[in-house]
Scaffold this motif. Structure first.
Motif, short mmCIF file in Angstrom:
data_model
loop_
_atom_site.label_atom_id
_atom_site.label_comp_id
_atom_site.label_asym_id
_atom_site.label_seq_id
_atom_site.Cartn_x
_atom_site.Cartn_y
_atom_site.Cartn_z
N VAL A 112 0.86 -1.20 0.00
CA VAL A 112 0.00 0.00 0.00
C VAL A 112 0.88 1.23 0.00
CG1 VAL A 112 -1.87 1.22 1.17
CG2 VAL A 112 -1.67 -1.27 1.42
N ILE A 168 -2.90 0.63 -4.12
CA ILE A 168 -2.58 -0.71 -3.63
C ILE A 168 -2.07 -1.52 -4.81
CG2 ILE A 168 -3.48 -2.84 -2.60
CD1 ILE A 168 -5.52 -1.29 -1.11
N ALA A 223 -7.66 -2.37 2.88
CA ALA A 223 -8.00 -1.02 2.41
C ALA A 223 -8.83 -0.30 3.47
CB ALA A 223 -8.78 -1.13 1.09
#
Ligand SMILES: Cc1cc2nc3c(=O)[nH]c(=O)nc-3n(C[C@H](O)[C@H](O)[C@H](O)COP(=O)(O)OP(=O)(O)OC[C@H]3O[C@@H](n4cnc5c(N)ncnc54)[C@H](O)[C@@H]3O)c2cc1C
Length: 300
Positions: A94, A99, A114
């Motif tokens: 990330v 990502i 996320a």
């Protein structure tokens, strides 16, 4: 010859695990499927590239297995090499809103990561039990949400060994499909670009998607998710329900009483049972409503 193919792959320098005549029922969410002549799990990218080159150069049949959540494998199984890149491509990085997810990473795990970082756009994926590779190839989605909306580019390995970045606009994404499916090669990973948001709000939405799925879908029996695509302006499940087919059974495969677009495996269901039931459902819906249902799962 089974032993020969596995031996040849090993002799070509493949370092990962090779299972001979491995029943694919244990590798699909429907818990159905005969054996793969050789199920190869590479240890890293080089090993993966070697397996693909070995298969392609020798003109041997080969396929890629993600989490097997969109597949129906015939009872007789498949010849050739089934490559399972999960471990070799599991890395997820990330960087702010971006990502980089390996194709072997589990989609729900990437969605949870996320959410932890307060990145919005993947909440719909809570409970879609695929890998990033499978999700990109099938353009996984839920109602109006789909992974294509957050894909910036896809990293793709060609059988000869070259790797290229395919921008999202060239992936041919449509409703539950992409042009990647027809390309020889393997998706190595995808760059996803999400939106910064309040982590608590993202987590809450993720939880709401998961709860809505638990409330409407059968989770107690193996399945492949939705069996048919939704026809334009309608829902396959509604049509199957209206045709009175909930609870209809062939062998151990049943039209779910909970969600008619799911055909659940009650225990010993076979691919033959699934296909027989699928054909009945297609015929009934065609006869009653004039709608040709389109299958969403892939048949191996
Ligand atoms: C309970 C349940 C609920 C589901 N709900 C949804 C839903 O809401 N929305 C939805 O879209 N789907 C849903 N699905 C279906 C399925 O989870 C998705 O289609 C998923 O994206 C498939 O990913 P997979 O890794 O399991 O792919 P697989 O089933 O293993 O493979 C599917 C296809 O992708 C190819 N593939 C896989 N990985 C790669 C790779 N790295 N490179 C190239 N090709 C590759 C395979 O060769 C095959 O052609 C559901 C399934 C279940 C069991």
């Amino acid at each position: 010859m089974t032993a020969d193919l596995a031996n040849e792959l090993r002799n070509a320098g493949f370092r990962g695990e090779i299972l001979r005549e491995e029943p694919l029922a244990g590798h699909t969410t429907w818990r159905i499927g005969g054996p793969a002549e050789a199920l190869a799990t590479p240890v890293d990218r080089e090993d993966l590239a070697l397996a693909v080159r070995f298969a392609a150069e020798g003109g041997r049949p080969w396929r890629v297995l993600g989490n097997g959540s969109n597949l129906l494998v015939r009872d007789g199984g498949v010849r050739g090499i089934v490559v399972r890149p999960r471990r070799a491509l599991a890395e997820v990085r990330v960087d702010r809103c971006r990502i980089e997810a390996g194709a072997g990473a589990a989609l729900p795990a990437v969605a949870s990561l996320a959410a932890e970082r307060g990145l919005a756009g993947l909440e719909f994926a809570a409970g879609i039990p695929g890998t990033i590779g499978g999700a990109v190839v099938t353009n996984a989605g839920w109602h109006e949400h789909e992974i294509a909306a957050v894909v910036e580019s896809v990293e793709f390995l060609e059988p000869g060994g070259s790797v290229r970045r395919i921008p999202s606009g060239e992936c041919g994404f449509g409703y539950r499909r992409s042009a990647l499916r027809g390309l020889p090669g393997i998706v190595l990973g995808a760059a996803l670009v999400l939106r910064q948001d309040d982590p608590a709000a993202v987590r809450e939405r993720l939880g709401a998607f998961a709860a809505s799925r638990r409330g409407s879908q059968p989770t107690d029996f193996p399945s492949c998710g939705s069996v048919f695509r939704n026809p334009p302006g309608d829902f396959a499940g509604r049509l199957i329900d209206r045709a009175g087919l909930k609870g209809l059974r062939v062998g151990d495969i049943e039209v779910s009483r909970r969600h008619a677009n799911f055909l659940v495996n009650l225990g010993r269901g076979s691919a033959r049972d699934v296909l027989a039931l699928v054909e009945i459902v297609e015929r009934e819906v065609r006869d009653r409503f004039g709608v040709e249902l389109v299958r969403e799962f892939e048949l191996w």
